[in-house]
Scaffold this motif. Sequence first.
Motif, mmCIF file in Angstrom:
data_model
loop_
_atom_site.group_PDB
_atom_site.id
_atom_site.type_symbol
_atom_site.label_atom_id
_atom_site.label_comp_id
_atom_site.label_asym_id
_atom_site.label_seq_id
_atom_site.Cartn_x
_atom_site.Cartn_y
_atom_site.Cartn_z
ATOM 1 N N ASN A 90 7.272 -8.348 -6.125
ATOM 2 C CA ASN A 90 6.248 -8.591 -7.144
ATOM 3 C C ASN A 90 5.898 -7.365 -7.976
ATOM 4 O O ASN A 90 5.400 -7.491 -9.101
ATOM 5 C CB ASN A 90 4.971 -9.121 -6.493
ATOM 6 N N LEU A 91 6.164 -6.173 -7.420
ATOM 7 C CA LEU A 91 5.753 -4.951 -8.109
ATOM 8 C C LEU A 91 6.934 -4.104 -8.575
ATOM 9 O O LEU A 91 6.743 -2.967 -9.028
ATOM 10 C CB LEU A 91 4.841 -4.113 -7.200
ATOM 11 N N ASN A 92 8.130 -4.624 -8.438
ATOM 12 C CA ASN A 92 9.336 -3.905 -8.872
ATOM 13 C C ASN A 92 9.429 -2.516 -8.240
ATOM 14 O O ASN A 92 9.694 -1.518 -8.921
ATOM 15 C CB ASN A 92 9.370 -3.772 -10.403
ATOM 16 N N LEU A 93 9.175 -2.468 -6.941
ATOM 17 C CA LEU A 93 9.253 -1.205 -6.214
ATOM 18 C C LEU A 93 10.509 -1.156 -5.368
ATOM 19 O O LEU A 93 10.937 -2.184 -4.831
ATOM 20 C CB LEU A 93 8.031 -1.036 -5.301
ATOM 21 N N VAL A 94 11.085 0.035 -5.241
ATOM 22 C CA VAL A 94 12.185 0.203 -4.301
ATOM 23 C C VAL A 94 11.569 0.394 -2.918
ATOM 24 O O VAL A 94 10.458 0.929 -2.792
ATOM 25 C CB VAL A 94 13.071 1.405 -4.683
ATOM 26 N N PRO A 95 12.230 -0.041 -1.861
ATOM 27 C CA PRO A 95 11.646 0.022 -0.512
ATOM 28 C C PRO A 95 11.117 1.402 -0.132
ATOM 29 O O PRO A 95 10.075 1.513 0.521
ATOM 30 C CB PRO A 95 12.811 -0.401 0.381
ATOM 31 N N GLY A 96 11.803 2.444 -0.573
ATOM 32 C CA GLY A 96 11.374 3.795 -0.195
ATOM 33 C C GLY A 96 10.063 4.234 -0.824
ATOM 34 O O GLY A 96 9.446 5.207 -0.370
ATOM 35 N N ASP A 97 9.605 3.533 -1.873
ATOM 36 C CA ASP A 97 8.365 3.916 -2.559
ATOM 37 C C ASP A 97 7.160 3.106 -2.109
ATOM 38 O O ASP A 97 6.038 3.377 -2.537
ATOM 39 C CB ASP A 97 8.531 3.739 -4.074
ATOM 40 N N VAL A 98 7.376 2.121 -1.241
ATOM 41 C CA VAL A 98 6.301 1.189 -0.906
ATOM 42 C C VAL A 98 5.145 1.887 -0.188
ATOM 43 O O VAL A 98 3.975 1.730 -0.567
ATOM 44 C CB VAL A 98 6.838 0.016 -0.051
ATOM 45 N N GLU A 99 5.447 2.668 0.834
ATOM 46 C CA GLU A 99 4.358 3.278 1.617
ATOM 47 C C GLU A 99 3.524 4.235 0.780
ATOM 48 O O GLU A 99 2.291 4.231 0.866
ATOM 49 C CB GLU A 99 4.932 3.983 2.842
ATOM 50 N N SER A 100 4.157 5.076 -0.022
ATOM 51 C CA SER A 100 3.401 6.016 -0.854
ATOM 52 C C SER A 100 2.553 5.260 -1.872
ATOM 53 O O SER A 100 1.423 5.667 -2.188
ATOM 54 C CB SER A 100 4.349 6.983 -1.568
ATOM 55 N N PHE A 101 3.064 4.130 -2.364
ATOM 56 C CA PHE A 101 2.296 3.313 -3.310
ATOM 57 C C PHE A 101 1.068 2.712 -2.626
ATOM 58 O O PHE A 101 -0.041 2.728 -3.186
ATOM 59 C CB PHE A 101 3.170 2.195 -3.877
ATOM 60 N N VAL A 102 1.229 2.209 -1.413
ATOM 61 C CA VAL A 102 0.099 1.622 -0.680
ATOM 62 C C VAL A 102 -0.949 2.686 -0.389
ATOM 63 O O VAL A 102 -2.158 2.439 -0.512
ATOM 64 C CB VAL A 102 0.581 0.966 0.625
ATOM 65 N N ILE A 103 -0.503 3.873 -0.020
ATOM 66 C CA ILE A 103 -1.443 4.976 0.236
ATOM 67 C C ILE A 103 -2.244 5.286 -1.035
ATOM 68 O O ILE A 103 -3.453 5.510 -0.981
ATOM 69 C CB ILE A 103 -0.683 6.225 0.718
ATOM 70 N N GLU A 104 -1.564 5.284 -2.187
ATOM 71 C CA GLU A 104 -2.254 5.518 -3.457
ATOM 72 C C GLU A 104 -3.270 4.417 -3.736
ATOM 73 O O GLU A 104 -4.387 4.690 -4.192
ATOM 74 C CB GLU A 104 -1.242 5.592 -4.607
ATOM 75 N N ALA A 105 -2.901 3.169 -3.456
ATOM 76 C CA ALA A 105 -3.809 2.043 -3.696
ATOM 77 C C ALA A 105 -5.056 2.150 -2.831
ATOM 78 O O ALA A 105 -6.173 1.887 -3.283
ATOM 79 C CB ALA A 105 -3.081 0.729 -3.427
ATOM 80 N N ILE A 106 -4.874 2.540 -1.565
ATOM 81 C CA ILE A 106 -6.020 2.700 -0.663
ATOM 82 C C ILE A 106 -6.895 3.864 -1.116
ATOM 83 O O ILE A 106 -8.122 3.771 -1.136
ATOM 84 C CB ILE A 106 -5.536 2.903 0.784
ATOM 85 N N ALA A 107 -6.258 4.973 -1.526
ATOM 86 C CA ALA A 107 -7.008 6.145 -1.983
ATOM 87 C C ALA A 107 -7.800 5.845 -3.253
ATOM 88 O O ALA A 107 -8.886 6.396 -3.474
ATOM 89 C CB ALA A 107 -6.060 7.312 -2.227
#
Length: 312
Positions: free
Chosen positions: A232-249
């Motif tokens: 849904n967000l056009n993310l590569v698997p390796g970027d998912v965790e850093s993206f989620v951390i940014e969303a929480i922050a």
Amino acid sequence: TPRYSLWEAVVSTQSTGDLSNAIINDTSPRTALKSKLLGHQFSCYQPSLPSTYTLLINVLKLVKETGSMRYVNLDINQISEWLGLWKCDVQEQRDVFRLLHEAFSAINQGEKAIEALVRLLKLYAENEGVEAKSDAHICVISHIAHPKIFVMDHLLDLHPIRALDGQLSHELLQIFVTGHLNDYIEFYNNNTDFVEKLAVTHEENLRKMRLLTLSSMAQDCSEIEFTQLTTNLNLVPGDVESFVIEAIASGLIKGKINEPEGKILISSSINRTFKEQQWNIIKTKLEVWQKNLITIQESMKKGHFAMPIGGG
């Protein structure tokens, strides 16, 4: 000399307005001295005097010109109270908030600049909205461009923003209020030239729309699979965790990462819009809490404790 000319102007005037006008109209290059004189004058004069309005206007003009606010403290709420105290008419209030926006922009205080601009737009009635379409466009793009502003639905109620209906900036705002990433990508593909000329990059827009889309995804679920994010967000698997951390922050969602199972456990997320549905949800929660309190109170009177509604 320029110094004598400016000082002579200062000592030869008496009223608040005349003195500040003399300082602001001085043509010498001594901007630091002018800033200091106006700043001290602004600090010394009683804000209850209507003539202080002229002084404020001149202070804002100088801040806009110099990009410095070293000698004054501009508080938007305080200034708003002063405008009422001075019985300023609507146009005078507009002049102040427009200058406030320009002054805060000049010293790179983006959030305050945006707040001043929103207050300016609120001063336009329904039949006047078209007069401030230029300011409304700037307001829309400023909200979209600011990296920490995510909720923008309040803008849609402003008359100058409504006057933009049918224009690309209004369509883009609606996407950032309720749309998803794919909506923005489609808009960009159809209006690339428009987006590329904005004071915000396509990459920055993609970042914000990914965060907003995640917030919407988290509204009605307790967990989200990593695979949903890549899709849904056009993310590569390796970027998912850093993206989620940014969303929480960013405060858009609250939750934690379950790395072994490849998912996010959601505890809450912000509402991108706050309309009647959201008020009804709050109303329901308050009613449940009220029933819980009554249950606890009655149980204590009987000497035993009953489990509240909902288990807590």
